[in-house]
Enzyme design. Structure first.
Site, PDB file in Angstrom:
ATOM      1  N   ASN A  31     -56.924  48.501  42.523  1.00 48.83           N
ATOM      2  CA  ASN A  31     -56.965  49.109  41.194  1.00 48.83           C
ATOM      3  C   ASN A  31     -56.964  47.989  40.170  1.00 48.83           C
ATOM      4  O   ASN A  31     -56.291  46.975  40.355  1.00 48.83           O
ATOM      5  CB  ASN A  31     -55.744  49.996  40.951  1.00 48.83           C
ATOM      6  CG  ASN A  31     -55.828  51.318  41.669  1.00 48.83           C
ATOM      7  OD1 ASN A  31     -56.890  51.758  42.064  1.00 48.83           O
ATOM      8  ND2 ASN A  31     -54.696  51.961  41.848  1.00 48.83           N
ATOM      9  N   ARG A  87     -58.475  54.469  46.624  1.00 50.66           N
ATOM     10  CA  ARG A  87     -58.326  53.252  47.427  1.00 50.66           C
ATOM     11  C   ARG A  87     -58.143  53.576  48.903  1.00 50.66           C
ATOM     12  O   ARG A  87     -58.768  52.962  49.762  1.00 50.66           O
ATOM     13  CB  ARG A  87     -57.166  52.388  46.931  1.00 50.66           C
ATOM     14  CG  ARG A  87     -57.512  51.615  45.675  1.00 50.66           C
ATOM     15  CD  ARG A  87     -56.356  50.729  45.239  1.00 50.66           C
ATOM     16  NE  ARG A  87     -55.175  51.558  45.008  1.00 50.66           N
ATOM     17  CZ  ARG A  87     -53.950  51.256  45.423  1.00 50.66           C
ATOM     18  NH1 ARG A  87     -53.714  50.156  46.089  1.00 50.66           N
ATOM     19  NH2 ARG A  87     -52.947  52.066  45.153  1.00 50.66           N
TER      20      ARG A  87
END
Length: 81
Positions: free
Chosen positions: A42, A24
């Protein structure tokens, strides 16, 4: 009008070893460098989902980068339009 025609947005789902490998953070950094807007998160199933919006060529470069991912990741990108 021409600028709008050269823009696109893509929702991508990234599968593989993509959680716990700084995916990320890498995605945010890479998208920012390319001048893209969007988000990344996520998912509970172990994938990473991201929305990329901006110039079409930059979105395409981001999608190609996602296929490689950061060095610790093993990923492949499944696109949802």
């Amino acid at each position: 009008m021409a600028d709008e025609e050269n823009r696109k947005a893509v929702l991508a789902r990234v599968h593989g070893k993509v959680q716990g490998v700084w995916y990320r953070g890498w995605t945010v950094d890479t998208a920012s460098r390319l001048g893209l807007a969007g988000w990344v998160r996520n998912r509970g199933d172990g994938t990473v989902e991201a929305l990329f919006a901006g110039p079409a060529d930059a979105v395409d470069r981001m999608l190609e980068a996602c296929r490689r991912g950061p060095s610790a990741a093993v990923s492949y990108t499944q696109l949802t339009l």
